[in-house]
Design a protein around this motif. Structure first.
Motif, mmCIF file in Angstrom:
data_model
loop_
_atom_site.group_PDB
_atom_site.id
_atom_site.type_symbol
_atom_site.label_atom_id
_atom_site.label_comp_id
_atom_site.label_asym_id
_atom_site.label_seq_id
_atom_site.Cartn_x
_atom_site.Cartn_y
_atom_site.Cartn_z
ATOM 1 N N LEU A 52 1.055 -1.518 0.091
ATOM 2 C CA LEU A 52 -0.196 -0.025 -0.101
ATOM 3 C C LEU A 52 1.083 1.408 -0.122
ATOM 4 C CD1 LEU A 52 -2.591 1.475 0.093
ATOM 5 C CD2 LEU A 52 -2.770 1.082 2.850
ATOM 6 N N GLN A 53 1.842 1.493 0.737
ATOM 7 C CA GLN A 53 2.891 2.145 0.635
ATOM 8 C C GLN A 53 3.383 2.397 -0.413
ATOM 9 O OE1 GLN A 53 3.015 4.006 3.530
ATOM 10 N NE2 GLN A 53 4.421 6.185 2.374
ATOM 11 N N GLN A 54 4.381 1.498 -1.611
ATOM 12 C CA GLN A 54 5.157 1.774 -2.780
ATOM 13 C C GLN A 54 3.276 2.199 -3.553
ATOM 14 O OE1 GLN A 54 5.613 -2.494 -3.779
ATOM 15 N NE2 GLN A 54 5.704 -2.041 -5.803
ATOM 16 N N GLN A 55 2.481 1.527 -3.391
ATOM 17 C CA GLN A 55 1.469 1.626 -4.626
ATOM 18 C C GLN A 55 0.641 3.903 -4.363
ATOM 19 O OE1 GLN A 55 0.452 0.776 -7.319
ATOM 20 N NE2 GLN A 55 2.061 -1.132 -6.329
ATOM 21 N N TRP A 56 0.642 3.819 -3.084
ATOM 22 C CA TRP A 56 0.727 5.177 -2.594
ATOM 23 C C TRP A 56 1.045 5.994 -2.905
ATOM 24 C CZ3 TRP A 56 -3.877 6.654 0.121
ATOM 25 C CH2 TRP A 56 -3.859 8.479 0.618
ATOM 26 N N GLN A 57 3.169 6.028 -2.645
ATOM 27 C CA GLN A 57 3.558 6.636 -3.493
ATOM 28 C C GLN A 57 3.880 6.581 -5.141
ATOM 29 O OE1 GLN A 57 7.827 4.959 -1.567
ATOM 30 N NE2 GLN A 57 7.124 6.561 0.634
ATOM 31 N N GLN A 58 3.607 5.328 -6.021
ATOM 32 C CA GLN A 58 3.671 5.776 -6.942
ATOM 33 C C GLN A 58 2.427 6.603 -7.918
ATOM 34 O OE1 GLN A 58 5.223 1.489 -8.825
ATOM 35 N NE2 GLN A 58 3.606 2.413 -10.430
ATOM 36 N N LEU A 59 1.493 6.505 -7.441
ATOM 37 C CA LEU A 59 0.108 6.927 -8.029
ATOM 38 C C LEU A 59 0.105 8.070 -7.480
ATOM 39 C CD1 LEU A 59 -2.275 3.522 -7.190
ATOM 40 C CD2 LEU A 59 -1.045 4.009 -9.855
ATOM 41 N N SER A 60 0.962 8.810 -7.026
ATOM 42 C CA SER A 60 1.215 9.901 -6.579
ATOM 43 C C SER A 60 1.322 11.202 -7.476
ATOM 44 C CB SER A 60 1.687 9.910 -4.679
ATOM 45 O OG SER A 60 1.550 11.743 -4.426
#
Length: 794
Positions: free
Chosen positions: A646-654
């Motif tokens: 979730l943390q990884q996708q949050w940063q990438q999709l941000s």
């Protein structure tokens, strides 16, 4: 019949297409996974054949997407990835069958016919049959050649399970799930006994053919019946239609042209591999290495099919080597050697696949009386992919070995200490078959017995009681492949005579010796040679052997290299200096030949064994790290993996300004379910729920067990409408399961509640905000009466 073939290697695709077309199949070829997915979604096919490593969308992900979208088309995976783990992954992804390259065309056609037969069945036959064996569910009666076969309840249920699913492989746990109640689950050993009982009953009824087939490492299934050629009436054998003859001839020519075309492309394909290393012995850029790895993978899958099974193995080794990000000097050398071997192999004429002997299960010869331990060994050996041949009459041991050479021999001692007859047999076996590993199982642990069998050549001595796993692990250790790589020794001595002595002594033992008489060139020669061991003279001009030893020990790359110091000085002070510098051993002059050879070879073998152990420890560490992110009960990612993803996708999709959705799922009234049916049943329920959720999402999504009976689903680049559709799929799949729950206040089955939310991640916020809203939505869904979902847009 219309078949979709998804294969990126054009030559292999042409061969498979021509083979299928020659048997009246209509074939459409897709060269990447995305194209295959689009075709499968648009058109109706009777069968889909998938390669695994294909561009854009790999075969496993494509298979999962087809199954998650509700497709029931039979899927056959055809790939060079042939390990047990790869097969399990493929079958779990939804494939109906798995064939490894290189493949035999007739076997592939037989598997296709079997899948198409199953896919074409629209209604269930009244009587389930297998040859002359028939099971009538309406009468609960089994007959073989019109004679009634009396079976016990569990035997009947097992036979019916196999006949209803003749192509499916059933693990022991799967059989337990089908035949026993949740609160009365036996051990896996009970399944083994049940299989044996059913086989014995059918054999007693007169059934000669083997009905149940053991699929080593996977489970059991119905053995395929031998194909029966159509009977041609007398007088019509020579009357063939001329058009059919011409068509067969044309198709044979087409296939021959494909073989010719394949051989004509080999030079260009080998050139792609050769470009990995420059003329100066340096590896090229990562893009070229990636291209070569893909070419090596295609060759590994196709060479065996076109008559080079050994070439497939070499290409597979090259592929594994090119997986690494950068090639060190030693790996560049290994790559060049493999490429040379591949070129030599391809210079030979191709071998026809039908001339290659079948890959039968390796056999272990067991000598002794039938005991409880022997029965346990026979029951458990299929997991290891082997077979056991028990010989109680010692006079027939050599006759049995003559019929089928075993991979190992296990001798059971049924007396407190070995008697003369047993020792004589042991001696004869090692004299006649010195290369076959021999393990002795003794009844008592005493030094006399160990020495007696060790003198006669027994490689392992195990003391009873012993478990089957301990026996099989001992066999595995003895069967570990030896290093094929030639041992390399670098000898440094200013006396040319000594260097010649080293060479003359070691070369006959397969050791390559690099001699150096000038210590100034030591470091350059060391890096270019990459030796397995150093032989250093103690006294050298300019630099001493001790100084060179210290230089090697301080380098991180060569620090573990075995070093032997050769010297005429064996006094106490010199010996202390040698070992204080980090040397592994010291050999005194004048050289004694057998002593030098023994010490050099034993040090190299010990060093290589340590390297193997280090590699295994690294692999185990990787597995442990992976397991630390997997929930042990449901075998899906755990909360830790959820938070990291979730943390990884949050940063990438941000950064990409893409949507991120989250679904929280909670099993309704799960406490009452545990109270009513027990915790073992609750565990099974959670496994089923996890599987249903996993099957409802795409490969880029992540489903995790958040804690207890709560699950979470991360959906990157998914709109709220898309998340809602995923939630509906999850709800439908769980409804289809119909897990009985008489304590439910809603229905008589297990249901779930879900909270759904999603947004484009703001860079100034953390994923905790998304979790809080999804949790609030889940709470609202429960408050509304459960068995529903609530969507909270942000």
């Amino acid at each position: 019949m219309k078949i979709l073939l998804v294969e990126d290697d054009s030559v292999t695709g042409e061969l498979i297409s021509a083979t299928l077309k020659s048997h009246r199949y209509i074939v459409e070829l897709a060269t990447d996974g995305q194209m295959g997915l689009e075709l499968a979604n648009i058109y109706n096919y009777d069968l889909i054949i998938l390669d695994v490593q294909i561009p854009k969308l790999d075969g496993i992900s494509l298979c999962r997407q087809l199954r998650s979208s509700g497709s029931s088309t039979p899927i056959l995976i055809l790939t060079a990835k042939d390990s047990d783990n790869d097969i399990v992954i493929g079958l779990d992804a939804g494939a109906d069958d798995y064939v490894a390259k290189p493949f035999e065309p007739n076997q592939l056609l037989a598997r296709i016919r079997a899948l198409l037969r199953r896919g074409s069945v629209k209604c269930e036959s009244t009587v389930l049959t297998y040859g002359n064996l028939g099971l009538d569910p309406a009468l609960a009666q089994v007959k073989y050649e019109e004679q009634i076969v009396n079976l016990r309840s569990k035997e009947y249920s097992l036979l019916e399970l196999f006949l209803r699913h003749p192509q499916r492989i059933f693990s022991r746990n799967a059989i337990i799930d089908h035949l026993w109640k949740i609160d009365n689950c036996p051990s896996e050993h009970a399944v083994t006994n049940l299989i044996k009982d059913l086989r014995r009953q059918l054999k007693a009824a007169g059934m000669k053919e083997e009905f149940i087939e053991t699929v080593y490492g996977l489970g059991y299934r119905v053995k395929a019946q031998p194909s029966q050629e159509e009977k041609v009436k007398k007088g019509k054998a020579d009357k063939r239609d001329k058009n059919q003859i011409n068509q067969v001839t044309t198709e044979s020519v087409a296939i021959n042209r494909i073989f010719e075309h394949f051989h004509s492309t080999l030079e260009e394909r080998l050139k792609v591999l050769a470009e990995v290393v420059t003329e100066g012995g340096k590896s090229v850029n990562l893009e070229q290495q990636k291209k070569a790895k893909e070419e090596a993978h295609r060759l590994a899958g196709s060479l065996g099919t076109f008559g080079y099974p050994r070439g497939s193995q070499i290409a597979s080794a090259i592929e594994q080597l090119l997986i690494r990000k950068t090639l060190e000097e030693q790996e560049v050398s290994e790559f060049s050697q493999l490429l040379m071997k591949l070129k030599q192999e391809l210079s030979n004429p191709p071998q026809l696949l039908e001339d290659i002997p079948p890959n039968l299960a390796p056999q272990v010869l067991l000598i002794g009386e039938k005991t409880e331990l022997v029965e346990n060994l026979i029951a458990e050996i299929s997991v290891w992919g082997w077979q056991i041949q028990l010989v109680s009459d010692k006079s027939k041991v050599f006759e049995q070995i003559g019929e089928a050479t075993p991979i190992a021999i296990v001798l059971l001692l049924n007396t407190p200490s070995p008697n003369p007859e047993q020792l004589s047999l042991l001696w004869e076996l090692k004299q006649e078959f010195p290369s076959i590993p021999l393990i002795t199982l003794g009844e008592q642990d005493n030094l006399d017995s160990r020495i007696q069998v060790a003198r006669l050549g027994s490689e392992r001595y195990l003391v009873q009681p012993v478990t089957p796993t301990q026996v099989f692990e001992a066999i595995s250790q003895l069967l570990m492949p030896t290093q094929e790589k030639e041992a390399k020794v670098m000898a440094v001595d200013d006396d040319p005579t000594m260097l010649q002595i080293f060479t003359n002594l070691l070369q006959p033992w397969g050791v390559q010796v690099t001699c150096l008489d000038d210590p100034h060139q030591f470091w350059d020669v060391l890096k270019s040679t990459q030796p397995d061991l150093l032989l250093l003279d103690l006294e050298l001009p300019t630099f001493s052997g001790i100084e060179l030893c210290q230089v090697v020990r301080q380098d991180p790359k060569y620090g573990d290299l075995p070093i032997l110091i050769v010297t005429a000085h064996t006094d106490r002070e010199s010996t202390q200096r040698v070992f204080a510098a980090g040397a592994d051993d010291m050999i005194s002059k004048p050289i004694i030949g057998p002593e030098l050879v023994t010490r050099v070879i034993s040090r190299i073998e010990r060093s290589r064994l340590r390297q193997q152990l280090n590699y295994l420890h690294q692999q185990q560490a990787v597995i442990w790290r992976q397991q630390a992110r997997i929930d042990p009960l449901t075998q899906i990612p755990n909360r830790r993996a959820f938070e990291e993803y979730l943390q990884q996708q949050w940063q990438q999709l941000s950064q990409e300004q893409e949507n991120l959705c989250l679904i929280f799922c909670d099993v309704d009234h799960f406490k009452s379910y545990n109270d009513l049916y027990g915790h073992p049943a609750g565990d099974i329920c959670l496994k089923q729920i996890a599987t249903a959720i996993q099957e409802s999402i795409n490969s880029s999504d992540l489903a995790a067990r958040y804690g207890g009976e709560e699950f979470a689903v991360i959906l990157p680049k998914t709109s709220l409408d898309g998340a809602l559709r995923v939630a509906q799929r999850i709800q439908q799949k769980i409804a289809i399961l119909q897990i009985l729950h008489e304590g439910s206040k809603l229905t008589n089955y297990v249901t779930i509640s879900m909270g759904i939310t999603g947004k484009i991640p703001p860079p100034d916020q953390s994923p905790d905000s998304l979790i809080a809203i999804a949790d609030e939505a889940l709470y609202t869904a429960k408050k509304r009466g459960r068995n529903t979902y609530c969507l909270y847009p942000l």
